[in-house]
Design a protein around this motif. Structure first.
Motif, PDB file in Angstrom:
ATOM      1  N   LEU A   1     -28.854 123.018  84.881  1.00 56.24           N
ATOM      2  CA  LEU A   1     -28.730 124.125  85.824  1.00 56.24           C
ATOM      3  C   LEU A   1     -28.467 125.448  85.101  1.00 56.24           C
ATOM      4  O   LEU A   1     -29.091 126.462  85.387  1.00 56.24           O
ATOM      5  CB  LEU A   1     -27.613 123.812  86.817  1.00 56.24           C
TER       6      LEU A   1
ATOM      7  N   TYR B   1     -36.041 128.600  89.163  1.00 56.12           N
ATOM      8  CA  TYR B   1     -35.937 129.277  90.457  1.00 56.12           C
ATOM      9  C   TYR B   1     -36.954 130.406  90.578  1.00 56.12           C
ATOM     10  O   TYR B   1     -37.649 130.546  91.586  1.00 56.12           O
ATOM     11  CB  TYR B   1     -34.527 129.821  90.640  1.00 56.12           C
TER      12      TYR B   1
ATOM     13  N   GLU C   1     -34.943 127.421  96.417  1.00 49.58           N
ATOM     14  CA  GLU C   1     -33.715 126.719  96.031  1.00 49.58           C
ATOM     15  C   GLU C   1     -33.889 125.217  96.243  1.00 49.58           C
ATOM     16  O   GLU C   1     -33.512 124.401  95.397  1.00 49.58           O
ATOM     17  CB  GLU C   1     -32.523 127.240  96.862  1.00 49.58           C
TER      18      GLU C   1
ATOM     19  N   VAL D   1     -35.957 123.680  93.519  1.00 56.84           N
ATOM     20  CA  VAL D   1     -35.214 123.515  92.262  1.00 56.84           C
ATOM     21  C   VAL D   1     -34.312 122.294  92.363  1.00 56.84           C
ATOM     22  O   VAL D   1     -34.249 121.456  91.455  1.00 56.84           O
ATOM     23  CB  VAL D   1     -34.381 124.777  91.940  1.00 56.84           C
ATOM     24  N   GLN D   2     -33.631 122.162  93.486  1.00 57.56           N
ATOM     25  CA  GLN D   2     -32.735 121.020  93.664  1.00 57.56           C
ATOM     26  C   GLN D   2     -33.508 119.696  93.615  1.00 57.56           C
ATOM     27  O   GLN D   2     -33.110 118.761  92.918  1.00 57.56           O
ATOM     28  CB  GLN D   2     -31.988 121.149  94.990  1.00 57.56           C
TER      29      GLN D   2
ATOM     30  N   LEU E   1     -34.468 118.882  90.030  1.00 57.50           N
ATOM     31  CA  LEU E   1     -33.396 118.381  89.176  1.00 57.50           C
ATOM     32  C   LEU E   1     -32.991 116.961  89.582  1.00 57.50           C
ATOM     33  O   LEU E   1     -32.684 116.132  88.721  1.00 57.50           O
ATOM     34  CB  LEU E   1     -32.195 119.328  89.216  1.00 57.50           C
ATOM     35  N   LEU E   2     -33.019 116.694  90.872  1.00 56.77           N
ATOM     36  CA  LEU E   2     -32.706 115.334  91.327  1.00 56.77           C
ATOM     37  C   LEU E   2     -33.756 114.345  90.830  1.00 56.77           C
ATOM     38  O   LEU E   2     -33.429 113.266  90.327  1.00 56.77           O
ATOM     39  CB  LEU E   2     -32.614 115.282  92.857  1.00 56.77           C
TER      40      LEU E   2
END
Lengths: 201, 89
Positions: free
Chosen positions: A21, A29, A43, A46-47, A50-51
């Protein structure tokens, strides 16, 4: 990618999810925002990225930098989001103004005369490598992309930045090839027009 | 005879589909005699290369472009933490 040393064999297994992050969040982002043109969607993308990366981190081979690997995952998420956004608001509903210099430059009567000749001399843009090294170039490009109609920009970014094949975009978004080519043509014309005035002004 | 407007369209489409042999020939001949269209074609090349390197460009704008807000980062961090507790290791 100045802060990322090229991965070595020793780094193959070394992913650092706890640092993703901080290290890559902003770049991911901005990349997502430029595609989706919506802070909330960006957003989310991006989440999700990463997950997904967390779940498949054992598949990171270290052949590319960690950031390139993450952007690769993000690209898939962007196609999903693009499809969703497209369903929510198809392009037809957008109001175009042909006189708006940010849009429709392809049909701008001032760009071509009746016989289809350029009305103004085009400028020399020089060596691509030189342009790409300039901060002003990227500032202008960023500004010009932001001035494009959002829906046009989303399609354009999928094609040109994420490099999704034309056929795939047609399938995923349910547009005909001819329509897609027209939209991409309009995007390129308006971006070119804007860059010539913003970057080389 | 293809006009500059036709050529601009074909140059653009050549990035998205294979042009026919005749279209290709038409573009090539036109570019030989038209400086504006040569410039246009070159500009499209610069644009394409730039867009392929978009992530590098975004890094150049690191300081003045949009970034994730602190709140957004917190939300994402939390989501990641939840997931890691579910799937440790």
């Amino acid at each position: 990618m100045t802060d990322d040393a090229p991965p070595t064999d020793a780094a193959v297994a070394a992913v650092h999810p706890e640092q993703w992050l901080e290290r890559h969040g902003d770049v991911l982002y901005r990349y997502a925002l430029a595609h989706l043109r919506d802070a909330h969607h960006a957003e989310e993308a991006v989440q999700e990225t990463l997950l997904a990366a967390l779940e498949s981190r054992h598949r990171y081979t270290g052949k590319s930098t960690e950031r390139t690997w993450l952007i690769g995952i993000l690209k898939h998420k962007l196609i999903d989001h693009g499809r969703r956004q497209w369903r929510e608001t198809p392009l037809d509903e957008e109001n175009y103004s042909p006189d708006d210099p940010a849009d429709g430059a392809a049909n701008n009567p001032r760009l071509f005369d009746e016989s289809g000749h350029w009305t103004l001399a085009l400028r020399q843009w020089g060596n691509p490598a030189h342009a790409l090294a300039q901060r002003q170039f990227w500032q202008a490009l960023d500004k010009c992309l932001a001035a494009m109609p959002p829906k046009l920009a989303r399609i354009f970014m999928l094609r040109e930045v994420s490099g999704v094949e034309s056929e795939k975009i047609c399938q995923e978004l349910g547009v005909t090839a001819t329509n897609l080519w027209t939209m991409l043509y309009r995007s390129r014309m308006s971006l070119r027009h804007c860059l010539e005035r913003t970057w080389l002004a | 005879m293809l006009s500059c407007k036709d050529i601009s369209r074909l140059v653009s489409e050549s990035e998205d589909r294979a042009l026919t042999r005749w279209e290709n020939l038409g573009v090539r001949l036109h570019l030989l005699i038209c400086r504006n269209c040569r410039r246009f074609s070159w500009q499209m090349k610069v644009l394409r290369q730039a867009l392929r390197h978009f992530d590098t460009g975004m890094e150049k704008l690191q300081d003045d472009a949009d970034a994730l807000s602190t709140e957004a980062k917190d939300r994402i961090r939390q989501a990641l933490q939840c997931r890691r507790q579910d799937h440790p290791g």
